[in-house]
Design an enzyme around this catalytic site. Structure first.
Site, PDB file in Angstrom:
ATOM      1  CB  CYS A   1     -25.547   9.945  -5.563  1.00 17.93           C
ATOM      2  SG  CYS A   1     -25.297  11.324  -4.459  1.00 17.93           S
TER       3      CYS A   1
ATOM      4  CG  ASP B   1       3.545   8.281  -3.240  1.00 14.53           C
ATOM      5  OD1 ASP B   1       2.304   8.312  -3.395  1.00 14.53           O
ATOM      6  OD2 ASP B   1       4.287   9.229  -3.543  1.00 14.53           O
TER       7      ASP B   1
END
Length: 222
Positions: free
Chosen positions: A46, A139
């Site tokens: 990570c 959107d």
């Protein structure tokens, strides 16, 4: 919402982050967005991923994409972890991480978005978050999702490449072929007739001849 599908409106969740509380749609505004999740703070793979994302933050910004990460620890842990990430990049621990990290210590958002990896568990036996990538359009709809297991780090150059494709194909009646990179030839979508394609693409359309005799491999240069 484990069944989040392409074209679905992405949940307008509220969450605590390293920059304070956000409402996701407000955070995105009219931008594209990328949300990438991480199994846990202070873990090796990570850390390398967050560092690479930080290195590429200007590239995402150039494309009008807001970045946000998620990990199943607290915002305070995230802030401390960010220092390790920036030090890994040799930017110095005091350099700010150029994007926020969502705190999901109760795993509520990870469950809602279907992001838990059943095979990778923490020391308490709780499932870790998988390495999900969600790309969200202006959107607020899901345009792309990629799901990696917790053990496999992502390729952020590929994430930029797919965003380039998504943004191009949202604007033009084209598709991008295998291994496409910006500047390469693109493919004319099958729903366009030859006459429409010729009118639409002034640089011309070339068709590859195939044993089937079907003229579906049509290329153009934008």
């Amino acid at each position: 919402m484990p069944g989040l599908l392409l074209g679905d409106v992405f949940p307008n969740f509220e969450a605590e982050t390293t920059i304070g509380k956000i409402k996701f749609h407000d955070f995105l505004g009219s931008s594209w967005g990328i949300l990438f999740s991480h199994p846990r703070d202070f873990t090796p793979v990570c850390t390398t991923e967050l560092a690479r994302a930080a290195q590429l933050s200007d590239e995402f910004k150039k494309r009008g994409v807001k970045m946000i990460a998620l990990s199943i620890d607290s915002a305070e842990d995230h802030r401390n972890w960010s220092k390790d990430v920036m030090a890994f990049n040799s930017d110095g621990a005091d350099s700010p991480l150029p994007y926020p990290i969502i705190a999901d210590d109760k795993r509520e958002l990870s469950v809602q978005l279907g992001m838990l990896d059943p095979d990778e568990r923490d020391k308490d036996g709780m499932p870790l978050t998988a390495r999900c990538v969600f790309v969200i359009g202006p959107d607020k709809k899901l345009k792309l999702s990629i799901l990696y297991p917790a053990t496999t780090g992502r390729n952020f150059d590929e994430l930029l490449r797919v965003i380039d494709s998504l943004q191009l194909t949202a604007q033009k009646k084209v598709a991008t072929p295998v291994d496409w990179k910006p500047g390469d030839k693109v493919m004319v979508i099958p729903s366009l007739s030859d006459a429409e394609a010729t009118a639409l693409f002034p640089s011309g359309v070339t068709t590859k001849e195939l044993p089937s005799g079907k003229s579906y491999l049509r290329y153009t240069q934008l």
